[in-house]
Structures are given as C-alpha cells and as structure tokens.
Design a protein around this motif. Structure first.
Motif, PDB file in Angstrom:
ATOM      1  N   PRO A  82      -7.699  -6.833   8.851  1.00  0.00           N
ATOM      2  CA  PRO A  82      -8.043  -8.245   8.747  1.00  0.00           C
ATOM      3  C   PRO A  82      -6.825  -9.127   8.888  1.00  0.00           C
ATOM      4  O   PRO A  82      -5.706  -8.710   8.611  1.00  0.00           O
ATOM      5  N   LEU A  83      -7.037 -10.353   9.351  1.00  0.00           N
ATOM      6  CA  LEU A  83      -5.950 -11.306   9.491  1.00  0.00           C
ATOM      7  C   LEU A  83      -5.267 -11.500   8.139  1.00  0.00           C
ATOM      8  O   LEU A  83      -5.914 -11.658   7.118  1.00  0.00           O
ATOM      9  N   GLY A  84      -3.926 -11.503   8.160  1.00  0.00           N
ATOM     10  CA  GLY A  84      -3.186 -11.675   6.911  1.00  0.00           C
ATOM     11  C   GLY A  84      -2.679 -10.364   6.358  1.00  0.00           C
ATOM     12  O   GLY A  84      -2.147 -10.315   5.267  1.00  0.00           O
ATOM     13  N   THR A  85      -2.857  -9.250   7.099  1.00  0.00           N
ATOM     14  CA  THR A  85      -2.281  -7.984   6.674  1.00  0.00           C
ATOM     15  C   THR A  85      -1.401  -7.461   7.784  1.00  0.00           C
ATOM     16  O   THR A  85      -1.714  -7.594   8.967  1.00  0.00           O
ATOM     17  N   LEU A  86      -0.255  -6.872   7.406  1.00  0.00           N
ATOM     18  CA  LEU A  86       0.656  -6.291   8.367  1.00  0.00           C
ATOM     19  C   LEU A  86       0.592  -4.786   8.214  1.00  0.00           C
ATOM     20  O   LEU A  86       0.670  -4.266   7.124  1.00  0.00           O
ATOM     21  N   ARG A  87       0.453  -4.093   9.323  1.00  0.00           N
ATOM     22  CA  ARG A  87       0.247  -2.660   9.250  1.00  0.00           C
ATOM     23  C   ARG A  87       1.504  -1.899   9.644  1.00  0.00           C
ATOM     24  O   ARG A  87       2.233  -2.301  10.544  1.00  0.00           O
ATOM     25  N   ALA A  88       1.709  -0.774   8.975  1.00  0.00           N
ATOM     26  CA  ALA A  88       2.808   0.103   9.354  1.00  0.00           C
ATOM     27  C   ALA A  88       2.441   0.796  10.657  1.00  0.00           C
ATOM     28  O   ALA A  88       1.297   0.861  11.056  1.00  0.00           O
ATOM     29  N   SER A  89       3.453   1.329  11.352  1.00  0.00           N
ATOM     30  CA  SER A  89       3.189   1.960  12.631  1.00  0.00           C
ATOM     31  C   SER A  89       2.320   3.189  12.453  1.00  0.00           C
ATOM     32  O   SER A  89       2.368   3.882  11.440  1.00  0.00           O
ATOM     33  N   SER A  90       1.534   3.468  13.465  1.00  0.00           N
ATOM     34  CA  SER A  90       0.576   4.566  13.396  1.00  0.00           C
ATOM     35  C   SER A  90       1.289   5.888  13.194  1.00  0.00           C
ATOM     36  O   SER A  90       2.286   6.183  13.850  1.00  0.00           O
ATOM     37  N   GLY A  91       0.779   6.686  12.304  1.00  0.00           N
ATOM     38  CA  GLY A  91       1.313   8.013  12.066  1.00  0.00           C
ATOM     39  C   GLY A  91       2.444   8.069  11.075  1.00  0.00           C
ATOM     40  O   GLY A  91       2.910   9.140  10.712  1.00  0.00           O
ATOM     41  N   ALA A  92       2.943   6.936  10.616  1.00  0.00           N
ATOM     42  CA  ALA A  92       4.045   6.929   9.656  1.00  0.00           C
ATOM     43  C   ALA A  92       3.552   7.372   8.293  1.00  0.00           C
ATOM     44  O   ALA A  92       2.476   6.980   7.862  1.00  0.00           O
ATOM     45  N   PRO A 104      13.868 -16.165  -8.395  1.00  0.00           N
ATOM     46  CA  PRO A 104      12.764 -15.621  -7.595  1.00  0.00           C
ATOM     47  C   PRO A 104      11.530 -16.523  -7.674  1.00  0.00           C
ATOM     48  O   PRO A 104      11.085 -16.877  -8.759  1.00  0.00           O
ATOM     49  N   PRO A 105      10.983 -16.912  -6.526  1.00  0.00           N
ATOM     50  CA  PRO A 105       9.771 -17.733  -6.534  1.00  0.00           C
ATOM     51  C   PRO A 105       8.545 -16.877  -6.826  1.00  0.00           C
ATOM     52  O   PRO A 105       8.628 -15.646  -6.892  1.00  0.00           O
ATOM     53  N   GLU A 106       7.417 -17.525  -6.995  1.00  0.00           N
ATOM     54  CA  GLU A 106       6.167 -16.795  -7.170  1.00  0.00           C
ATOM     55  C   GLU A 106       5.896 -15.964  -5.921  1.00  0.00           C
ATOM     56  O   GLU A 106       6.094 -16.422  -4.791  1.00  0.00           O
ATOM     57  N   ALA A 107       5.464 -14.732  -6.114  1.00  0.00           N
ATOM     58  CA  ALA A 107       5.257 -13.815  -4.992  1.00  0.00           C
ATOM     59  C   ALA A 107       4.232 -14.367  -4.011  1.00  0.00           C
ATOM     60  O   ALA A 107       3.219 -14.938  -4.401  1.00  0.00           O
ATOM     61  N   THR A 108       4.508 -14.195  -2.717  1.00  0.00           N
ATOM     62  CA  THR A 108       3.589 -14.654  -1.678  1.00  0.00           C
ATOM     63  C   THR A 108       2.965 -13.494  -0.899  1.00  0.00           C
ATOM     64  O   THR A 108       2.203 -13.717   0.027  1.00  0.00           O
ATOM     65  N   TYR A 109       3.321 -12.275  -1.275  1.00  0.00           N
ATOM     66  CA  TYR A 109       2.724 -11.114  -0.615  1.00  0.00           C
ATOM     67  C   TYR A 109       2.830  -9.895  -1.517  1.00  0.00           C
ATOM     68  O   TYR A 109       3.539  -9.902  -2.522  1.00  0.00           O
ATOM     69  N   SER A 110       2.124  -8.849  -1.143  1.00  0.00           N
ATOM     70  CA  SER A 110       2.216  -7.569  -1.843  1.00  0.00           C
ATOM     71  C   SER A 110       2.037  -6.444  -0.839  1.00  0.00           C
ATOM     72  O   SER A 110       1.333  -6.589   0.164  1.00  0.00           O
ATOM     73  N   LYS A 140       0.383  -1.812   4.136  1.00  0.00           N
ATOM     74  CA  LYS A 140       0.055  -3.093   4.749  1.00  0.00           C
ATOM     75  C   LYS A 140       0.468  -4.177   3.774  1.00  0.00           C
ATOM     76  O   LYS A 140       0.500  -3.977   2.555  1.00  0.00           O
ATOM     77  N   LEU A 141       0.808  -5.314   4.321  1.00  0.00           N
ATOM     78  CA  LEU A 141       1.311  -6.419   3.525  1.00  0.00           C
ATOM     79  C   LEU A 141       0.231  -7.487   3.452  1.00  0.00           C
ATOM     80  O   LEU A 141      -0.165  -8.040   4.467  1.00  0.00           O
ATOM     81  N   HIS A 142      -0.233  -7.749   2.252  1.00  0.00           N
ATOM     82  CA  HIS A 142      -1.243  -8.783   2.073  1.00  0.00           C
ATOM     83  C   HIS A 142      -0.561 -10.113   1.811  1.00  0.00           C
ATOM     84  O   HIS A 142       0.203 -10.268   0.862  1.00  0.00           O
ATOM     85  N   LEU A 143      -0.820 -11.099   2.664  1.00  0.00           N
ATOM     86  CA  LEU A 143      -0.231 -12.421   2.526  1.00  0.00           C
ATOM     87  C   LEU A 143      -1.151 -13.331   1.729  1.00  0.00           C
ATOM     88  O   LEU A 143      -2.351 -13.389   1.996  1.00  0.00           O
ATOM     89  N   THR A 144      -0.589 -14.036   0.762  1.00  0.00           N
ATOM     90  CA  THR A 144      -1.387 -14.986  -0.003  1.00  0.00           C
ATOM     91  C   THR A 144      -1.456 -16.313   0.753  1.00  0.00           C
ATOM     92  O   THR A 144      -0.753 -16.521   1.745  1.00  0.00           O
TER      93      THR A 144
END
Length: 288
Positions: free
Chosen positions: A52-62, A30-36, A67-71
């Motif tokens: 903010p840029l660099g975060t992925l959001r789950a669908s509304s209402g779920a 396993p490499p060093e983590a690149t997101y959380s 959200k996924l924070h990218l390093t």
C-alpha cells in the motif's frame, strides 16, 4: 546564552555536571516519530501483492525484509514508483542500538530527497541516530559515532561498495568517521567546530572532555573536503565553517551561501550546482 534563562542554565550544567550529558541536552532533540519499521509479510500462495502507498519495501529476497510505515506527519509521502526504488533495513551499532537505514536508488524526475541522487547521479544511503524515529537507544555523542560506524559497515558489506565510491555528507559524525577512514570525498554541511564553541563563541582551546571536537579532527581527514555554510546561519554561526576550512588541509574551494540560514541552505541554486561540480568534475579530475 541562546536565550536560556538562569534556571535553565543551572539545570543544563548542574544536573548532572557531565560534559556528555550537557552535550546531549544541547544537541539532541528527537522529534515525534514519523515512521516505523515493521516486518514485511511473506507472500502467500497467490504471489506477492502490491504494497500500500506509504510503505517502503526491502528488496526482494533479502532476509528479514522490512517495510517502513509513514505517518501522516511525515514530510514526504512518496509515489509507488518512488517507493519501489528504496530499500529499508535495521542494523546494529557496536553499542547495541538498532540503527534504521535507507538505501535510495537514483531515479529521474523524483521528489526532492530521492531526486537529489538523480540530479547528482548518485545513489543515497541514510540512517537515523539512536533515539530518533525507528532507531532504538538514547541519543548521545558516543552513540552518534557508533551509529555512523554501523551505517558505514552496512553500506560496505550489504551492497559491496568500496570506500573510494562513497561520499560522506554531514557534520559531527561525518568528521569523526572521515578522520578514521578514507573515502571518495567529504561534504561538511553547515558544520560546527565544537559543542563548546557553539555555546560559548569565545572559546579558544579544546580540551579532551569537550563534546563534538570537529576542529581537532578535521585536520586528520585525508579525503577531499567541501565545506558549505550559509552566511546568515542562526544555529551554527558562519565563523565555524570558516574556522574548519582554515584547519582542513584537504579542503577544496568552499561554498559560502550569501543570506542562507541553517535550515534553508539547500534551497539555494548554488548549493546543488556546487555539489554537482564537485562530484562530476573536480573529483574525477583529481583521480585522473
């Protein structure tokens, strides 16, 4: 063997002399983590804000949105337009590990990972193995199979997708799942025959304690199977792809990419062309 010294071989096979532990030492790095994955705050009285840029959001209402924070070390830094097409969430495997999943909607003109779905006219669902990035637990062969089971169930129940609309792409966990469940099709990407045959190429027989026995499972797959392998693969020798093709009764015309290695095969034009023809032409004709 693979450039290992005598001391490294002793450590590998004697500490402890357990096939599962040996497989883990050989296969999982396993490499060093690149997101959380972090909980997404509920919108305040003023309404939902823009992530903010660099975060992925789950669908509304779920429920339990994430959200996924990218390093900065992440291979891809997506645009906000691309981020809005992705849903991320954790699920749990039968072995109790958290498995991080990502569902990508088809988007024209997107970057490679997201754009792959657009060029193939498919949505893409991915997940991380136990012990990798935001997935918990330790990487092992047993966890590998439990992880893909959890991802399979999440894809079917969360998005109500039937097996005849799912194409599995991968190698070891893909072969295991496809040997137990029927799906639309299977794509084996630079696959190995077994862990022992990677370490010791002259191995002929497969015993019950061998790790990753794809060579014994591939004959149980009932879905169409496309095997893709580079002729200059420096990690999993090209002979593995040939052997699996010969043992797989459901194999279609394979793709042997001349000159391709293990980590650059998808960069060759024939890779995408063969996938597109398999998905858009061959599979529909088989169903007709």
């Amino acid at each position: 063997m693979n450039g290992l010294s005598l001391s490294e071989l002793c450590c590998l096979f004697c500490c402890p002399p357990c096939p599962g532990r040996i497989a883990a030492k050989l296969a999982f790095l396993p490499p060093e983590a690149t997101y959380s994955l972090v909980p997404e705050p509920e919108p305040g009285p003023g309404g939902a804000g823009t992530a903010p840029l660099g975060t992925l959001r789950a669908s509304s209402g779920a429920p339990g949105r994430r959200k996924l924070h990218l390093t900065e070390r992440a291979d891809f830094q997506y645009s906000q337009r691309e981020l809005d097409t992705i849903e991320v969430f954790p699920t749990k495997s039968a072995r109790g590990n958290r498995v991080s999943c990502m569902y990508v909607l088809c988007v024209p003109g997107a970057s490679f990972y997201i754009g792959l779905g657009s060029r193939l006219h498919c949505n893409i669902f991915s997940y991380d193995y136990s012990g990798y990035d935001a997935s918990s637990g330790r990487p092992s062969e047993r966890n590998l199979y439990a992880d893909i089971d959890a991802a399979w169930q999440a894809l079917r129940t969360r998005y109500c997708i039937s097996p005849d609309s799912i194409i599995l792409i991968g190698t070891v966990p893909t072969v295991d799942l496809a040997s137990r469940y029927e799906c639309a099709a299977v794509v084996l990407h630079s696959p190995l025959t077994s862990g022992m045959r990677v370490a010791f190429p002259d191995t002929k027989k497969t015993y019950c304690f061998y790790a990753f026995p794809n060579i014994e499972k591939v004959s149980k797959i009932t879905s169409p199977v496309l095997i893709i392998h580079g002729t200059e693969d420096e990690v999993i020798d090209f002979s593995h792809g040939l052997a699996l093709y010969e043992r797989c009764p459901q194999a279609v015309e394979p793709l042997w990419v001349e000159g391709a290695g293990h980590n650059d095969i998808e960069l060759y034009s024939q890779y995408l062309e063969r996938l597109r023809r398999f998905i858009s032409q061959e599979l529909p004709s088989q169903r007709a």
